[in-house]
Design an enzyme around this catalytic site. Sequence first.
Site, PDB file in Angstrom:
ATOM      1  N   ARG A 226       4.570   1.841   5.124  1.00 58.51           N
ATOM      2  CA  ARG A 226       5.287   2.541   4.068  1.00 58.51           C
ATOM      3  C   ARG A 226       4.365   3.578   3.461  1.00 58.51           C
ATOM      4  O   ARG A 226       3.287   3.233   2.973  1.00 58.51           O
ATOM      5  CB  ARG A 226       5.689   1.495   3.029  1.00 58.51           C
TER       6      ARG A 226
ATOM      7  N   THR B 180       5.788   8.500  -0.802  1.00 58.60           N
ATOM      8  CA  THR B 180       7.240   8.662  -0.686  1.00 58.60           C
ATOM      9  C   THR B 180       7.973   7.330  -0.574  1.00 58.60           C
ATOM     10  O   THR B 180       9.196   7.278  -0.736  1.00 58.60           O
ATOM     11  CB  THR B 180       7.582   9.471   0.580  1.00 58.60           C
TER      12      THR B 180
ATOM     13  N   ASP C  76       0.790  -7.189  -2.306  1.00 62.71           N
ATOM     14  CA  ASP C  76       0.916  -6.567  -0.983  1.00 62.71           C
ATOM     15  C   ASP C  76       0.746  -7.648   0.084  1.00 62.71           C
ATOM     16  O   ASP C  76      -0.343  -8.208   0.253  1.00 62.71           O
ATOM     17  CB  ASP C  76      -0.149  -5.473  -0.826  1.00 62.71           C
TER      18      ASP C  76
ATOM     19  N   ASP D 170      -2.003  -7.079   2.825  1.00 61.05           N
ATOM     20  CA  ASP D 170      -3.361  -7.210   2.288  1.00 61.05           C
ATOM     21  C   ASP D 170      -3.692  -8.673   2.014  1.00 61.05           C
ATOM     22  O   ASP D 170      -4.813  -9.128   2.276  1.00 61.05           O
ATOM     23  CB  ASP D 170      -3.498  -6.392   0.993  1.00 61.05           C
TER      24      ASP D 170
HETATM   25  C1  PRP Z   1       5.194  -3.838   3.480  1.00 57.03           C
HETATM   26  C2  PRP Z   1       6.060  -5.001   3.932  1.00 57.03           C
HETATM   27  C3  PRP Z   1       7.282  -4.304   4.473  1.00 57.03           C
HETATM   28  C4  PRP Z   1       7.407  -3.119   3.543  1.00 57.03           C
HETATM   29  C5  PRP Z   1       8.502  -3.393   2.565  1.00 57.03           C
HETATM   30  O1  PRP Z   1       4.572  -3.269   4.572  1.00 57.03           O
HETATM   31  O2  PRP Z   1       5.430  -5.835   4.858  1.00 57.03           O
HETATM   32  O3  PRP Z   1       7.153  -3.907   5.822  1.00 57.03           O
HETATM   33  O4  PRP Z   1       6.150  -2.971   2.887  1.00 57.03           O
HETATM   34  O5  PRP Z   1       8.752  -2.279   1.780  1.00 57.03           O
HETATM   35  P1  PRP Z   1      10.115  -1.454   1.890  1.00 57.03           P
HETATM   36  O6  PRP Z   1      11.235  -2.450   1.874  1.00 57.03           O
HETATM   37  O7  PRP Z   1      10.087  -0.611   0.634  1.00 57.03           O
HETATM   38  O8  PRP Z   1      10.079  -0.639   3.128  1.00 57.03           O
HETATM   39  P2  PRP Z   1       3.472  -2.112   4.418  1.00 57.03           P
HETATM   40  O9  PRP Z   1       4.124  -0.771   4.477  1.00 57.03           O
HETATM   41  O10 PRP Z   1       2.635  -2.384   3.198  1.00 57.03           O
HETATM   42  O11 PRP Z   1       2.637  -2.247   5.747  1.00 57.03           O
HETATM   43  P3  PRP Z   1       1.691  -3.425   6.270  1.00 57.03           P
HETATM   44  O12 PRP Z   1       2.594  -4.578   6.639  1.00 57.03           O
HETATM   45  O13 PRP Z   1       1.042  -2.804   7.440  1.00 57.03           O
HETATM   46  O14 PRP Z   1       0.732  -3.790   5.164  1.00 57.03           O
HETATM   47  N1  URA Z   2       5.419  -4.390   0.291  1.00 56.04           N
HETATM   48  C1  URA Z   2       4.662  -5.431  -0.134  1.00 56.04           C
HETATM   49  O1  URA Z   2       3.798  -5.935   0.613  1.00 56.04           O
HETATM   50  N2  URA Z   2       4.871  -5.917  -1.371  1.00 56.04           N
HETATM   51  C2  URA Z   2       5.797  -5.400  -2.201  1.00 56.04           C
HETATM   52  O2  URA Z   2       5.947  -5.893  -3.325  1.00 56.04           O
HETATM   53  C3  URA Z   2       6.570  -4.310  -1.745  1.00 56.04           C
HETATM   54  C4  URA Z   2       6.363  -3.823  -0.492  1.00 56.04           C
END
Ligand code: PRP
Ligand code: URA
Length: 209
Positions: A104, A108, A200, A203
């Site tokens: 994400r 944006t 997150d 993380d």
């Molecule tokens: C997080 C989570 C989802 C997304 C959710 O991933 O694991 O994939 O955010 O947010 P949304 O519903 O607003 O799209 P992230 O983009 O942080 O990537 P990662 O799993 O690589 O940490």
């Molecule tokens: N992605 C995450 O990992 N946590 C949130 O709260 C939203 C998006």
Amino acid sequence: MGKVHICDHPLIQHKLTYIRDEKTTTKDFRALVDEVATLMVYEITRDLPLERVQVKTPVTTADCHVISGRMLGLIPILRAGLGMVDGVLKLMPAAKVGHVGLYRDHETLQPVEYYVKLPTDVLERDLLVIDPMLATGGSANAAIEVLKRRGCTRIKLMCLIAAPEGVASVQKEHPEVDIYVAAVDEHLNDHGYIVPGLGDAGDRLYGTD
Ligand code: PRP
Ligand code: URA
């Protein structure tokens, strides 16, 4: 409209509390996410069709049941979705796993696709898209879109925590997709994080920040 199933078994809710807790270590967080994923499989597979079979027990012949129909495909959204895969595979070991890489954009909040690798027989499988967090819904919608573009039709979505905004977005974009969650939280904050949420997910699973 796709149904929202809240997996509210006490074991799931108990473990989710410690998943949310900021004091939970990376090691424990990973173990708890894995356990909750296994427990959620019960709810998600409740509607699997059965067929009759006979087996010979040491005493007599028994009329029994086995799961029939299509095989399962798991589609974790990288990277946080990976944290739930092994938990699901414990109960569905024959499932194949396809990966959809999305992150994400922090400005944006739009999902950016960077990797897609699906099982060759994906069209013959019931698919379960896996991601711990359903926030704006952008990532889940994009992953489902990737599958639909290839002709997949039988798709469910499994998340740990959803925001009402994310649920509404998936229901609007993909009204035939049922959503399975352990909790629907209050709202998204200005940075697109679920409140109260767990922070997150990627993380916390992998010890990055
Ligand atoms: C997080 C989570 C989802 C997304 C959710 O991933 O694991 O994939 O955010 O947010 P949304 O519903 O607003 O799209 P992230 O983009 O942080 O990537 P990662 O799993 O690589 O940490
Ligand atoms: N992605 C995450 O990992 N946590 C949130 O709260 C939203 C998006």
